[in-house]
Design an enzyme around this catalytic site. Sequence first.
Site, PDB file in Angstrom:
ATOM      1  N   CYS A 107      -8.675  -0.604   4.088  1.00  0.00           N
ATOM      2  CA  CYS A 107      -7.869   0.574   4.463  1.00  0.00           C
ATOM      3  C   CYS A 107      -6.493   0.505   3.811  1.00  0.00           C
ATOM      4  CB  CYS A 107      -7.711   0.654   5.981  1.00  0.00           C
ATOM      5  SG  CYS A 107      -9.281   0.785   6.856  1.00  0.00           S
TER       6      CYS A 107
HETATM    7  C1  BEZ Z   1     -11.114  -2.840   6.040  1.00  0.00           C
HETATM    8  O1  BEZ Z   1     -10.430  -1.837   5.972  1.00  0.00           O
HETATM    9  O2  BEZ Z   1     -10.948  -3.784   5.319  1.00  0.00           O
HETATM   10  C2  BEZ Z   1     -12.263  -2.910   7.013  1.00  0.00           C
HETATM   11  C3  BEZ Z   1     -12.181  -2.244   8.223  1.00  0.00           C
HETATM   12  C4  BEZ Z   1     -13.239  -2.363   9.124  1.00  0.00           C
HETATM   13  C5  BEZ Z   1     -14.341  -3.112   8.787  1.00  0.00           C
HETATM   14  C6  BEZ Z   1     -14.419  -3.750   7.553  1.00  0.00           C
HETATM   15  C7  BEZ Z   1     -13.378  -3.651   6.657  1.00  0.00           C
END
Ligand code: BEZ
Length: 211
Positions: free
Chosen positions: A45
């Site tokens: 994210c």
């Molecule tokens: C991320 O943004 O890295 C992420 C968020 C939730 C699950 C897996 C990755």
Amino acid sequence: MSLRLGDLAPDFTAVTTAGEINFYEYLGSGWGVLFSHPADYTPVCTTELGKTALLQDEFAKRNVKVLALSVDPIDKHLGWVKDINETQQVTVGFPIIADADKSIANAYGMIHPNASETFTVRSLFIIGPDKKVKLMITYPASTGRNFYEVLRVIDSLQLTANYSVATPADWKDGEDVIVVPAVSTEAAIEKFPKGVKVVKPYLRYTPQPNK
Ligand code: BEZ
């Protein structure tokens, strides 16, 4: 019933990192991108919001306002934005919605309970000036989206809206576009002075009209 292409995008008023925003007022008469991510302070994210910030001028050039969303609270968003700015070397200039009661996430079908009961998946909606949904994509939490592809779709949608043309597979800005079936070849020759190449009666190309 979940949203479908052509549906009116639900309006809402939300708490965001840029203060309280009414979605329709924020979009005005332009285009919009509304996209959700699972959670703040997560790696994928962070890169997605960083890339969106890097492309802010590209969205603005296309008259597109961007809004991100997760169900995290506003204080968490505000802290995380500092990290995004620092690690991605950007200045996040678009609002991030704090949808703590999940009302927007539910209205847009951003929660897929068999993936996660609590977090939004990576949903993205392109909204047209008529406030109708023009594109929906859904990615899993583990895969960051390609924001150049989002810009490419916006270019295609705007060409269709302005010139009644479609774009072929893997089309890139500057390449030939397709005359839509609703336009006869005779009308296309009138409409597109740069020329019409007829490969088959149903497969007709013309140079990109706005280049
Ligand atoms: C991320 O943004 O890295 C992420 C968020 C939730 C699950 C897996 C990755």
